[in-house]
Scaffold this motif. Structure first.
Motif, PDB file in Angstrom:
ATOM      1  N   UNK B  30       0.788  -1.107   0.087  1.00  0.00           N
ATOM      2  CA  UNK B  30       0.079  -0.151   0.038  1.00  0.00           C
ATOM      3  C   UNK B  30       0.796   1.185   0.019  1.00  0.00           C
ATOM      4  N   UNK B  31       1.911   1.390   0.742  1.00  0.00           N
ATOM      5  CA  UNK B  31       2.924   2.600   1.024  1.00  0.00           C
ATOM      6  C   UNK B  31       3.481   2.632  -0.450  1.00  0.00           C
ATOM      7  N   UNK B  32       3.818   1.511  -1.159  1.00  0.00           N
ATOM      8  CA  UNK B  32       4.479   1.734  -2.337  1.00  0.00           C
ATOM      9  C   UNK B  32       3.465   2.326  -3.393  1.00  0.00           C
ATOM     10  N   UNK B  33       2.107   1.973  -3.322  1.00  0.00           N
ATOM     11  CA  UNK B  33       1.306   2.469  -4.264  1.00  0.00           C
ATOM     12  C   UNK B  33       0.815   3.859  -4.015  1.00  0.00           C
ATOM     13  N   UNK B  34       0.948   4.100  -2.550  1.00  0.00           N
ATOM     14  CA  UNK B  34       0.452   5.505  -2.481  1.00  0.00           C
ATOM     15  C   UNK B  34       1.526   6.447  -2.767  1.00  0.00           C
ATOM     16  N   UNK B  35       2.655   6.108  -2.333  1.00  0.00           N
ATOM     17  CA  UNK B  35       3.979   7.205  -2.793  1.00  0.00           C
ATOM     18  C   UNK B  35       4.034   7.109  -4.131  1.00  0.00           C
ATOM     19  N   UNK B  36       3.692   6.048  -5.080  1.00  0.00           N
ATOM     20  CA  UNK B  36       3.856   6.417  -6.359  1.00  0.00           C
ATOM     21  C   UNK B  36       2.772   7.271  -6.971  1.00  0.00           C
ATOM     22  N   UNK B  37       1.549   7.134  -6.219  1.00  0.00           N
ATOM     23  CA  UNK B  37       0.530   8.041  -6.968  1.00  0.00           C
ATOM     24  C   UNK B  37       0.830   9.198  -6.534  1.00  0.00           C
ATOM     25  N   UNK B  38       1.475   9.687  -5.594  1.00  0.00           N
ATOM     26  CA  UNK B  38       1.577  11.149  -5.106  1.00  0.00           C
ATOM     27  C   UNK B  38       2.700  11.762  -5.780  1.00  0.00           C
ATOM     28  N   UNK B  39       4.220  10.806  -5.981  1.00  0.00           N
ATOM     29  CA  UNK B  39       5.431  11.398  -6.322  1.00  0.00           C
ATOM     30  C   UNK B  39       5.841  10.643  -7.629  1.00  0.00           C
ATOM     31  N   UNK B  40       5.290   9.713  -8.087  1.00  0.00           N
ATOM     32  CA  UNK B  40       5.710   8.828  -9.124  1.00  0.00           C
ATOM     33  C   UNK B  40       5.824   9.706 -10.530  1.00  0.00           C
ATOM     34  N   UNK B  41       4.594  10.267 -10.711  1.00  0.00           N
ATOM     35  CA  UNK B  41       4.679  10.995 -12.000  1.00  0.00           C
ATOM     36  C   UNK B  41       5.893  11.988 -12.205  1.00  0.00           C
TER      37      UNK B  41
END
Lengths: 289, 276
Positions: B30-41
Motif C-alpha cells: 500500500x505504501x509503495x502504491x500511495x507514494x507512487x500515486x503522489x510522487x511517481x509521475x
C-alpha cells in the motif's frame, strides 16, 4: 515394566569438563506401581525423566519398556507445555490429530471430562490456572493409553487446594487405567501418601531406594506435635522438645511415636496433629546405598 | 505425515503473528502504491524527459506494470525478511514454550514432524508470494491501468504492456523459489539456534549477506553463477531484453538442490539432537 540398567549421561560444559548428570542409574517400575524420585534441584531427575521419555539419549546403559500401546509412556516434564494461544479442546485436537486419534468434539470432550476440566471453555489456555494446565497436560499425556505416566514436579505452582485436587485426580486415574506412575516432587508429605517406593537421587547417583515409608522413617527424627493443652503434659518431658504455645518440636525416633501419643492420650492431652519432619540433608545427601 | 501437515497448518493460521505478517506485506504494498500515486509521475517525468522527445510510449509510464515491478522489488528484502521471521517462529516458538517436548512425547517421528514444518513453511511462502502477486496485480492495474514498462537494469529497457505483464508473472514465479530458499534457510537456522531472537538476528544477517555477496565478483564464472547466494536474483533475468531461459532453468535446478540440501541438514540435526 520399565527397567533401567546402568544408565549414564554426561553434559559437556566445555570440551574438558563434562558434568555427570546421571551415573550408573538402575531402577525398576512394575505395572500399576506408584514410584517417586526425590532429590535437590540439579540432582538429575528431569534428565532421567527425559531419557525415559526418549527426549534425551543416554551415553550408555539400557532401558527396557514393556508396553502394548503405541505410546509406551506419557509424561509432563517440569510444567505442562501447551499451545497457549489455543483453547483446551484445540490443544487436544492438535495432539490427538497428530497421532491419528479421533478428533470429534465428543471424543475430545471425553478427554476433558476424564481430567475434570470444563468442556465449554473456548478461551486460550493462557488464561487457565496452573492446576487446569496440569490437568490438560495429563489429558494429553494420557492420549493413546500409555501404560506408564511420568510426572515431573506436578504440584509445583499449585495452591494447597490445587495440590489436593491434583493428587486425587492422579490417584483416580491410576486406579482407573491401571497405570504405573513415576513422579518427582518436593512435597514429601504427598509422596508419602501416593507412592509405594522411593528413589533418592543426589548429584546424578541413586543414594537411597526402597519403601517410601521406611526411607522417610529412617530420615525422620523430629515430629511437630500440636495439642490444645500440651503445656500441661508431663510425659512430653521424657523426650527432648521445644514448646511454642500449643506446638512442640520433638526429637524422637519413629518407633517411639506411638508411645508418646499413648502417653499424651492417657494425660487427656487433645492431640490435633503429629507431623513428621524429615531431615532433608540426611534424606537428600545421605550415604550411598 | 498428512496428519502432521494438517496440525502444522492449523497452528500456523491460528497464530496472530501470521496475520501480522500478511498485514505487513499488504501495508508495504500500500505504501509503495500511495507514494507512487503522489510522487511517481514527477520522478518519472524528470528521469525520462529526454527520452520522451525521441520515443513514443504507449499510455502513461506510471502504470500498473511499473507499479507491480516496484512491488516485485520487495523480494529483495522486505518479503524474505517477513517470511523468515514467521517461518523460523514456527520452530523457535515451540522451543520457547517447550511444546516441542509435548509433541515428541507423543508417538510421532522426530524427522517426520520437522519435515512437516519444512513442507508447511514452503507452502506458506508460496501462498505469501501468490498473495503479493494477486493483490499487486489487481491493485496496480485497478488504480494505475496498463501500459508499457520501463526498467533500468544495466541500462533502460522498455517492454510493451502485454509482454511486460507476462515477464512480471514469470518473475514472481522465479522469486517464489528465492523466497522458498530463504524460508528453508531460516527454519534450518531455527533448528540450529533454537532461540527466537538469535534466529531473527542471524536470519536478517544471512539475508543481508546474501544480498551483499550477490553483487560481489567471486573471481570464477562457476562461482559467480552457482554460489549459494548468486541465484537469488534469477527473477530479474526476466527483465533482460533477451530472456536467458537456459540460465534461468539451470539456476532453478541448482536453487532447488540447495533448498533440499539445507532442509536435509536441518532435518538431520533436529533428528540427532536431544530435546533437552
Amino acid at each position: 515394566m520399565i527397567e533401567v540398567i546402568g544408565v549414564n549421561k554426561n553434559y559437556l560444559v566445555d570440551k574438558t569438563h563434562p558434568i555427570k548428570a546421571l551415573e550408573n542409574i538402575n531402577l525398576k517400575i512394575e505395572k500399576g506401581e506408584f514410584v517417586s524420585i526425590v532429590g535437590p534441584s540439579g540432582a538429575g531427575k528431569s534428565t532421567l525423566f527425559k531419557i525415559l521419555l526418549g527426549l534425551v539419549t543416554p551415553d550408555s546403559g539400557e532401558i527396557t519398556i514393556e508396553a502394548t500401546s503405541v505410546k509406551r509412556i506419557g509424561g509432563i516434564i517440569e510444567k505442562p507445555a501447551l499451545y497457549e494461544y489455543l483453547s483446551a479442546i484445540e490443544n487436544l485436537r492438535i495432539f490427538a490429530g497428530m497421532q491419528g486419534l479421533p478428533t470429534t468434539r465428543i471424543a475430545l470432550e471425553e478427554h476433558l471430562i476424564r481430567v475434570g476440566l470444563p468442556i465449554h471453555r473456548k478461551d486460550p489456555v493462557a488464561n487457565f490456572s496452573m492446576g487446569m494446565k496440569q490437568r490438560l497436560g495429563i489429558a494429553i499425556a494420557l492420549l493413546n493409553n500409555p501404560s506408564c505416566l511420568i510426572l515431573d514436579e506436578p504440584f509445583t505452582g499449585l495452591d494447597p487446594m490445587g495440590v489436593v485436587s491434583l493428587r486425587s485426580l492422579i490417584k483416580k486415574l491410576t486406579a482407573e487405567f491401571q497405570l504405573a506412575v513415576f513422579l518427582s516432587s518436593h512435597l514429601l508429605e504427598d509422596l508419602n501418601q501416593l507412592c509405594n517406593r522411593l528413589y533418592v537421587l543426589h548429584k546424578g547417583r541413586l543414594i537411597r531406594q526402597g519403601n517410601t515409608q521406611a526411607i522417610m522413617n529412617a530420615c525422620t527424627h523430629q515430629y511437630l506435635l500440636t495439642a490444645n493443652n500440651l503445656s500441661q503434659s508431663t510425659s512430653l518431658h521424657h523426650w527432648q522438645h521445644q514448646l511454642k504455645g500449643d506446638t512442640a518440636e520433638i526429637s524422637i525416633q519413629p518407633g517411639q511415636v506411638s508411645d508418646l501419643l499413648a502417653a499424651l492420650t492417657n494425660e487427656k492431652i487433645e492431640i490435633t496433629s503429629c507431623i513428621p519432619q524429615p531431615d532433608l540433608l540426611l534424606l537428600f545427601e545421605g550415604e550411598s546405598v | 505425515m498428512k496428519r502432521l501437515l494438517i496440525t502444522e497448518c492449523f497452528k500456523l493460521f491460528r497464530q496472530s503473528k501470521t496475520y501480522y505478517a500478511i498485514a505487513s506485506i499488504l501495508i508495504i504494498e500500500g505504501i509503495i502504491l500511495i507514494s507512487a500515486y503522489f510522487e511517481g509521475t514527477n520522478i518519472i517525468n524528470l528521469l525520462l524527459d529526454n527520452l520522451r522527445k525521441t520515443f513514443y510510449f504507449n499510455g502513461t509510464l506510471l502504470n500498473g506494470n511499473l507499479l507491480q515491478y516496484l512491488v516485485l522489488n520487495t523480494l529483495w528484502f522486505h518479503l524474505p525478511l517477513i517470511i523468515m521471521i514467521v517461518v523460523s517462529g514456527m520452530l523457535t516458538a515451540e522451543y520457547k514454550d517447550k511444546t516441542v517436548q509435548t509433541v515428541l512425547l507423543q508417538p510421532v517421528r522426530k524427522w517426520q514432524w520437522i519435515l512437516s514444518k519444512y513442507i508447511v513453511a514452503i507452502g506458506f511462502t508460496v501462498v505469501m508470494v501468490g498473495l503479493l502477486f494477486l493483490t499487486s496485480y489487481w491493485l496496480c492495474r485497478g488504480f494505475f491501468g496498463e501500459g508499457d514498462l520501463v526498467v533500468y537494469l544495466d541500462g533502460l529497457s522498455f517492454f510493451p504492456a502485454a509482454e511486460a505483464a507476462t515477464r512480471i508473472q514469470w518473475s514472481f514465479l522465479a522469486g517464489t523459489i528465492s523466497m522458498v530458499f530463504f524460508a528453508v534457510s531460516s527454519l534450518t537456522l531455527a533448528v540450529i539456534l533454537k532461540d527466537v531472537t538469535k534466529t531473527w538476528i542471524v536470519s536478517a544477517l544471512f539475508l543481508i549477506v546474501c544480498n551483499v555477496l550477490l553483487k560481489i565478483d567471486l573471481g570464477t564464472d562457476w562461482l559467480n553463477q552457482y554460489a549459494l547466494f548468486k541465484l537469488n536474483d534469477t527473477w530479474q533475468y526476466f527483465f533482460q531484453y533477451e530472456i536467458p531461459f537456459r540460465i534461468i532453468l539451470l539456476n532453478w535446478i541448482v536453487s532447488v538442490f540447495y533448498i533440499i540440501i539445507i532442509a536435509a541438514v536441518g532435518i538431520f540435526i533436529f533428528h540427532k539432537r536431544d530435546i533437552g
